[in-house]
Design a protein around this motif. Structure first.
Motif, PDB file in Angstrom:
ATOM      1  N   VAL A 124       0.850  -1.190   0.000  1.00  0.00           N
ATOM      2  CA  VAL A 124       0.000   0.000   0.000  1.00  0.00           C
ATOM      3  C   VAL A 124       0.885   1.240   0.000  1.00  0.00           C
ATOM      4  O   VAL A 124       1.636   1.477   0.952  1.00  0.00           O
ATOM      5  N   ALA A 125       0.809   2.008  -1.075  1.00  0.00           N
ATOM      6  CA  ALA A 125       1.523   3.283  -1.155  1.00  0.00           C
ATOM      7  C   ALA A 125       0.633   4.363  -0.554  1.00  0.00           C
ATOM      8  O   ALA A 125      -0.445   4.646  -1.082  1.00  0.00           O
ATOM      9  N   VAL A 126       1.064   4.924   0.570  1.00  0.00           N
ATOM     10  CA  VAL A 126       0.339   6.018   1.215  1.00  0.00           C
ATOM     11  C   VAL A 126       0.877   7.306   0.594  1.00  0.00           C
ATOM     12  O   VAL A 126       2.048   7.649   0.765  1.00  0.00           O
ATOM     13  N   ILE A 127       0.020   8.022  -0.131  1.00  0.00           N
ATOM     14  CA  ILE A 127       0.494   9.063  -1.046  1.00  0.00           C
ATOM     15  C   ILE A 127       0.184  10.468  -0.537  1.00  0.00           C
ATOM     16  O   ILE A 127      -0.978  10.840  -0.359  1.00  0.00           O
ATOM     17  N   ASP A 128       1.230  11.238  -0.308  1.00  0.00           N
ATOM     18  CA  ASP A 128       1.143  12.668  -0.008  1.00  0.00           C
ATOM     19  C   ASP A 128       2.460  13.282  -0.467  1.00  0.00           C
ATOM     20  O   ASP A 128       3.373  13.490   0.326  1.00  0.00           O
ATOM     21  N   VAL A 129       2.559  13.523  -1.775  1.00  0.00           N
ATOM     22  CA  VAL A 129       3.823  13.974  -2.364  1.00  0.00           C
ATOM     23  C   VAL A 129       3.569  15.227  -3.211  1.00  0.00           C
ATOM     24  O   VAL A 129       2.810  15.194  -4.166  1.00  0.00           O
ATOM     25  N   PRO A 130       4.219  16.354  -2.862  1.00  0.00           N
ATOM     26  CA  PRO A 130       3.940  17.614  -3.540  1.00  0.00           C
ATOM     27  C   PRO A 130       4.573  17.748  -4.916  1.00  0.00           C
ATOM     28  O   PRO A 130       4.130  18.560  -5.723  1.00  0.00           O
ATOM     29  N   VAL A 151      -3.896  10.455   0.219  1.00  0.00           N
ATOM     30  CA  VAL A 151      -4.394  11.169   1.404  1.00  0.00           C
ATOM     31  C   VAL A 151      -4.074  12.658   1.365  1.00  0.00           C
ATOM     32  O   VAL A 151      -4.588  13.430   2.178  1.00  0.00           O
ATOM     33  N   GLY A 152      -3.221  13.067   0.445  1.00  0.00           N
ATOM     34  CA  GLY A 152      -2.833  14.473   0.327  1.00  0.00           C
ATOM     35  C   GLY A 152      -2.562  14.802  -1.122  1.00  0.00           C
ATOM     36  O   GLY A 152      -3.338  14.457  -2.009  1.00  0.00           O
ATOM     37  N   ALA A 199      -8.843   7.443  -2.996  1.00  0.00           N
ATOM     38  CA  ALA A 199      -8.527   8.813  -2.584  1.00  0.00           C
ATOM     39  C   ALA A 199      -9.527   9.295  -1.549  1.00  0.00           C
ATOM     40  O   ALA A 199     -10.683   8.858  -1.520  1.00  0.00           O
ATOM     41  N   ILE A 200      -9.072  10.200  -0.710  1.00  0.00           N
ATOM     42  CA  ILE A 200      -9.944  10.883   0.250  1.00  0.00           C
ATOM     43  C   ILE A 200     -10.556  12.105  -0.436  1.00  0.00           C
ATOM     44  O   ILE A 200      -9.856  12.863  -1.114  1.00  0.00           O
ATOM     45  N   ASN A 201     -11.843  12.277  -0.277  1.00  0.00           N
ATOM     46  CA  ASN A 201     -12.559  13.392  -0.892  1.00  0.00           C
ATOM     47  C   ASN A 201     -12.408  14.627   0.001  1.00  0.00           C
ATOM     48  O   ASN A 201     -13.194  14.851   0.918  1.00  0.00           O
ATOM     49  N   VAL A 234      -6.624  17.233  -1.018  1.00  0.00           N
ATOM     50  CA  VAL A 234      -6.185  16.146  -1.901  1.00  0.00           C
ATOM     51  C   VAL A 234      -6.177  16.680  -3.335  1.00  0.00           C
ATOM     52  O   VAL A 234      -7.225  17.021  -3.883  1.00  0.00           O
ATOM     53  N   LEU A 235      -4.990  16.760  -3.921  1.00  0.00           N
ATOM     54  CA  LEU A 235      -4.823  17.336  -5.250  1.00  0.00           C
ATOM     55  C   LEU A 235      -4.039  16.384  -6.138  1.00  0.00           C
ATOM     56  O   LEU A 235      -3.078  15.759  -5.688  1.00  0.00           O
ATOM     57  N   VAL A 236      -4.454  16.299  -7.403  1.00  0.00           N
ATOM     58  CA  VAL A 236      -3.740  15.463  -8.370  1.00  0.00           C
ATOM     59  C   VAL A 236      -3.529  16.273  -9.643  1.00  0.00           C
ATOM     60  O   VAL A 236      -4.488  16.827 -10.196  1.00  0.00           O
TER      61      VAL A 236
END
Length: 267
Positions: free
Chosen positions: A92-98, A137-138, A157-159, A163-165
Protein backbone atom coordinates in the motif's frame (compact mmCIF):
# COMPACT_ATOMS: atom_id res chain seq x y z
CA UNK A 1 17.38 7.81 12.55
CA UNK A 2 13.63 7.62 12.01
CA UNK A 3 11.85 10.94 11.75
CA UNK A 4 8.23 11.86 12.40
CA UNK A 5 6.33 14.65 10.74
CA UNK A 6 2.85 16.07 10.61
CA UNK A 7 2.42 15.35 6.90
CA UNK A 8 -0.70 13.43 5.97
CA UNK A 9 1.48 10.65 4.64
CA UNK A 10 3.11 10.25 8.05
CA UNK A 11 -0.21 10.59 9.91
CA UNK A 12 -1.94 7.90 7.87
CA UNK A 13 1.06 5.57 7.93
CA UNK A 14 1.01 5.74 11.72
CA UNK A 15 -2.75 5.10 11.77
CA UNK A 16 -2.57 2.14 9.40
CA UNK A 17 0.51 0.63 11.04
CA UNK A 18 0.24 1.74 14.68
CA UNK A 19 3.37 1.08 16.74
CA UNK A 20 4.89 -0.95 13.91
CA UNK A 21 8.66 -0.77 13.65
CA UNK A 22 10.00 1.06 10.62
CA UNK A 23 12.45 -0.72 8.38
CA UNK A 24 15.97 0.45 9.20
CA UNK A 25 18.80 1.52 6.89
CA UNK A 26 16.56 3.60 4.65
CA UNK A 27 16.67 7.35 4.01
CA UNK A 28 14.47 9.07 6.66
CA UNK A 29 12.05 10.42 4.05
CA UNK A 30 10.91 6.94 3.01
CA UNK A 31 9.01 5.27 5.82
CA UNK A 32 8.11 1.59 5.53
CA UNK A 33 6.15 -0.54 7.99
CA UNK A 34 4.66 -4.02 7.91
CA UNK A 35 1.34 -4.35 9.72
CA UNK A 36 -1.59 -6.73 9.96
CA UNK A 37 -4.69 -5.97 7.94
CA UNK A 38 -7.56 -8.41 7.86
CA UNK A 39 -5.34 -11.25 9.02
CA UNK A 40 -2.45 -10.78 6.59
CA UNK A 41 0.75 -8.77 6.57
CA UNK A 42 0.65 -5.65 4.42
CA UNK A 43 3.63 -3.47 3.55
CA UNK A 44 2.83 0.24 3.89
CA UNK A 45 5.15 2.77 2.23
CA UNK A 46 5.05 6.55 2.58
CA UNK A 47 7.29 9.43 1.52
CA UNK A 48 7.42 12.08 4.24
CA UNK A 49 9.19 15.43 4.77
CA UNK A 50 12.77 15.39 6.03
CA UNK A 51 14.13 18.81 7.00
CA UNK A 52 17.66 17.37 7.08
CA UNK A 53 17.51 15.77 3.65
CA UNK A 54 20.90 15.69 1.92
CA UNK A 55 19.21 17.38 -1.06
CA UNK A 56 17.59 20.74 -0.11
CA UNK A 57 14.98 20.41 -2.88
CA UNK A 58 13.62 17.26 -1.25
CA UNK A 59 12.92 18.46 2.29
CA UNK A 60 9.13 18.88 2.04
CA UNK A 61 8.12 15.38 0.99
CA UNK A 62 9.23 15.65 -2.63
CA UNK A 63 10.41 12.50 -4.36
CA UNK A 64 14.05 13.00 -5.29
CA UNK A 65 17.14 10.91 -5.95
CA UNK A 66 17.27 9.26 -2.53
CA UNK A 67 13.53 8.71 -2.42
CA UNK A 68 13.31 7.23 -5.92
CA UNK A 69 16.11 4.74 -5.43
CA UNK A 70 14.91 3.86 -1.92
CA UNK A 71 11.37 3.17 -3.13
CA UNK A 72 12.82 0.94 -5.84
CA UNK A 73 14.98 -0.86 -3.27
CA UNK A 74 12.10 -1.47 -0.85
CA UNK A 75 9.64 -2.70 -3.47
CA UNK A 76 12.19 -4.93 -5.19
CA UNK A 77 13.18 -6.43 -1.84
CA UNK A 78 9.50 -7.14 -1.18
CA UNK A 79 9.23 -8.96 -4.52
CA UNK A 80 12.37 -11.00 -3.84
CA UNK A 81 11.26 -11.87 -0.32
CA UNK A 82 7.92 -13.22 -1.58
CA UNK A 83 9.28 -14.89 -4.70
CA UNK A 84 8.48 -18.39 -3.43
CA UNK A 85 5.16 -17.50 -1.77
CA UNK A 86 1.92 -18.52 -3.41
CA UNK A 87 0.15 -15.50 -1.92
CA UNK A 88 2.02 -12.28 -2.52
CA UNK A 89 2.12 -9.60 0.14
CA UNK A 90 -0.04 -6.51 -0.57
CA UNK A 91 1.80 -3.22 -0.93
CA UNK A 92 0.00 0.00 0.00
CA UNK A 93 1.52 3.28 -1.16
CA UNK A 94 0.34 6.02 1.22
CA UNK A 95 0.49 9.06 -1.05
CA UNK A 96 1.14 12.67 -0.01
CA UNK A 97 3.82 13.97 -2.36
CA UNK A 98 3.94 17.61 -3.54
CA UNK A 99 6.31 17.10 -6.48
CA UNK A 100 9.47 15.50 -7.70
CA UNK A 101 12.58 17.31 -6.47
CA UNK A 102 13.54 20.14 -8.83
CA UNK A 103 17.22 21.01 -8.80
CA UNK A 104 20.31 21.13 -10.97
CA UNK A 105 22.01 18.46 -8.93
CA UNK A 106 18.96 16.22 -9.20
CA UNK A 107 18.96 16.61 -12.98
CA UNK A 108 22.73 16.10 -13.24
CA UNK A 109 22.70 13.00 -11.04
CA UNK A 110 19.81 11.41 -12.96
CA UNK A 111 16.56 11.94 -11.07
CA UNK A 112 14.80 10.55 -14.13
CA UNK A 113 16.57 7.25 -13.56
CA UNK A 114 15.77 7.23 -9.83
CA UNK A 115 12.07 7.85 -10.43
CA UNK A 116 12.00 5.37 -13.30
CA UNK A 117 13.50 2.81 -10.93
CA UNK A 118 10.62 3.36 -8.51
CA UNK A 119 8.03 3.18 -11.29
CA UNK A 120 9.59 0.00 -12.62
CA UNK A 121 9.66 -1.64 -9.20
CA UNK A 122 5.98 -0.91 -8.50
CA UNK A 123 5.02 -2.18 -11.97
CA UNK A 124 7.12 -5.29 -11.46
CA UNK A 125 5.42 -5.94 -8.12
CA UNK A 126 1.98 -5.59 -9.69
CA UNK A 127 2.87 -7.95 -12.54
CA UNK A 128 4.40 -10.43 -10.07
CA UNK A 129 1.04 -10.77 -8.30
CA UNK A 130 1.43 -8.33 -5.42
CA UNK A 131 -1.79 -6.36 -4.94
CA UNK A 132 -0.52 -2.78 -5.15
CA UNK A 133 -2.89 -0.18 -3.72
CA UNK A 134 -2.42 3.58 -3.89
CA UNK A 135 -4.06 5.51 -1.06
CA UNK A 136 -4.09 9.24 -1.86
CA UNK A 137 -4.39 11.17 1.40
CA UNK A 138 -2.83 14.47 0.33
CA UNK A 139 -1.09 15.78 -2.76
CA UNK A 140 -0.29 13.48 -5.67
CA UNK A 141 1.64 15.75 -7.97
CA UNK A 142 3.76 15.42 -11.05
CA UNK A 143 6.59 12.88 -11.28
CA UNK A 144 6.31 12.14 -7.58
CA UNK A 145 2.91 10.52 -8.09
CA UNK A 146 4.18 8.61 -11.12
CA UNK A 147 7.02 7.23 -9.00
CA UNK A 148 4.99 6.55 -5.87
CA UNK A 149 1.52 5.14 -6.38
CA UNK A 150 0.33 5.57 -9.92
CA UNK A 151 1.35 2.03 -10.90
CA UNK A 152 -1.16 0.62 -8.39
CA UNK A 153 -3.79 -1.95 -9.31
CA UNK A 154 -6.32 0.23 -7.52
CA UNK A 155 -6.27 3.89 -6.51
CA UNK A 156 -8.27 5.13 -3.50
CA UNK A 157 -8.53 8.81 -2.58
CA UNK A 158 -9.94 10.88 0.25
CA UNK A 159 -12.56 13.39 -0.89
CA UNK A 160 -11.05 16.55 0.58
CA UNK A 161 -9.84 19.94 -0.67
CA UNK A 162 -6.34 19.08 0.53
CA UNK A 163 -6.19 16.15 -1.90
CA UNK A 164 -4.82 17.34 -5.25
CA UNK A 165 -3.74 15.46 -8.37
CA UNK A 166 -2.03 17.06 -11.36
CA UNK A 167 1.03 17.02 -13.62
CA UNK A 168 2.36 20.31 -12.25
CA UNK A 169 1.62 23.00 -9.67
CA UNK A 170 -0.80 25.81 -10.49
CA UNK A 171 1.85 28.51 -10.66
CA UNK A 172 3.98 26.44 -13.05
CA UNK A 173 0.99 25.51 -15.20
CA UNK A 174 -0.05 29.16 -15.36
CA UNK A 175 3.42 30.18 -16.60
CA UNK A 176 3.53 27.40 -19.20
CA UNK A 177 0.07 28.29 -20.56
CA UNK A 178 0.71 32.07 -20.35
CA UNK A 179 -2.25 32.54 -18.02
CA UNK A 180 -2.81 33.81 -14.52
CA UNK A 181 -3.62 31.30 -11.80
CA UNK A 182 -7.19 32.66 -11.68
CA UNK A 183 -7.58 32.19 -15.44
CA UNK A 184 -6.18 28.68 -15.18
CA UNK A 185 -8.67 27.78 -12.45
CA UNK A 186 -11.58 29.10 -14.54
CA UNK A 187 -10.46 26.99 -17.50
CA UNK A 188 -10.03 23.94 -15.26
CA UNK A 189 -13.64 24.31 -14.11
CA UNK A 190 -14.78 23.26 -17.59
CA UNK A 191 -11.96 20.85 -18.55
CA UNK A 192 -11.65 18.01 -15.98
CA UNK A 193 -8.10 16.91 -16.95
CA UNK A 194 -6.91 20.46 -16.22
CA UNK A 195 -8.49 20.56 -12.77
CA UNK A 196 -6.64 19.93 -9.51
CA UNK A 197 -9.44 18.86 -7.18
CA UNK A 198 -10.03 15.19 -6.53
CA UNK A 199 -13.72 15.27 -7.51
CA UNK A 200 -12.79 16.25 -11.07
CA UNK A 201 -10.02 13.67 -11.09
CA UNK A 202 -12.57 11.03 -10.12
CA UNK A 203 -14.51 11.70 -13.34
CA UNK A 204 -11.52 10.37 -15.30
CA UNK A 205 -12.24 6.87 -13.98
CA UNK A 206 -8.85 6.35 -12.39
CA UNK A 207 -10.12 5.89 -8.84
CA UNK A 208 -11.70 2.71 -7.53
CA UNK A 209 -13.06 4.60 -4.49
CA UNK A 210 -13.46 8.20 -3.34
CA UNK A 211 -13.96 8.34 0.42
CA UNK A 212 -15.59 11.05 2.48
CA UNK A 213 -14.22 11.07 6.00
CA UNK A 214 -14.51 13.47 8.92
CA UNK A 215 -10.96 14.73 9.36
CA UNK A 216 -8.09 13.64 7.09
CA UNK A 217 -5.56 15.43 9.33
CA UNK A 218 -6.71 13.72 12.53
CA UNK A 219 -8.56 10.55 11.52
CA UNK A 220 -11.12 9.17 13.94
CA UNK A 221 -11.58 5.46 14.59
CA UNK A 222 -14.53 5.53 12.19
CA UNK A 223 -12.39 7.23 9.51
CA UNK A 224 -9.68 4.62 9.93
CA UNK A 225 -12.17 1.77 9.81
CA UNK A 226 -13.64 3.05 6.53
CA UNK A 227 -10.19 3.34 4.95
CA UNK A 228 -9.12 -0.10 6.17
CA UNK A 229 -12.29 -1.75 4.83
CA UNK A 230 -11.84 -0.01 1.49
CA UNK A 231 -8.18 -1.04 1.24
CA UNK A 232 -9.13 -4.63 2.08
CA UNK A 233 -11.73 -4.61 -0.71
CA UNK A 234 -9.21 -3.12 -3.15
CA UNK A 235 -6.71 -5.87 -2.28
CA UNK A 236 -9.36 -8.53 -2.88
CA UNK A 237 -10.42 -6.93 -6.17
CA UNK A 238 -6.81 -6.67 -7.34
CA UNK A 239 -6.27 -10.36 -6.71
CA UNK A 240 -9.37 -11.23 -8.71
CA UNK A 241 -8.50 -8.86 -11.56
CA UNK A 242 -4.94 -7.50 -11.49
CA UNK A 243 -5.37 -5.63 -14.77
CA UNK A 244 -5.91 -1.88 -15.06
CA UNK A 245 -9.11 -2.21 -17.09
CA UNK A 246 -11.05 -0.68 -14.20
CA UNK A 247 -9.54 2.70 -15.13
CA UNK A 248 -11.36 2.86 -18.48
CA UNK A 249 -15.01 2.76 -17.40
CA UNK A 250 -15.76 6.45 -16.84
CA UNK A 251 -17.48 8.69 -19.37
CA UNK A 252 -14.42 10.94 -19.53
CA UNK A 253 -12.29 7.94 -20.59
CA UNK A 254 -14.54 7.01 -23.49
CA UNK A 255 -12.00 8.15 -26.08
CA UNK A 256 -9.22 6.20 -24.33
CA UNK A 257 -11.31 3.04 -24.46
CA UNK A 258 -12.15 3.67 -28.12
CA UNK A 259 -8.50 4.12 -29.07
CA UNK A 260 -7.61 0.82 -27.42
CA UNK A 261 -10.48 -0.95 -29.15
CA UNK A 262 -9.42 0.31 -32.58
CA UNK A 263 -5.79 -0.56 -31.93
CA UNK A 264 -6.78 -4.14 -31.07
CA UNK A 265 -8.76 -4.38 -34.31
CA UNK A 266 -5.85 -2.94 -36.36
CA UNK A 267 -3.29 -5.25 -34.79
Amino acid sequence: MMTRSNSRGAIWLEKLAPNASRINSLCPSVQVADADLNGETVRFISVVPDANNHYPRATQGEVGLLEGWTLAKVVNETIDSDANSNVKRPIVAVIDVPSQAYGRREEAFGIYQALAGAVGAYAKARLAGHPVIGLIVGKAMSGAFLAHGYQANRLIAINDKGVLVHAMGKESAARITLRTVDALEKMAATIPPMAYDISNYATLGLLSDLLTINNPDAPSDADLALVEITVQKAISDARKDPSLKNRLGAENRRSSALVRERMRVAW
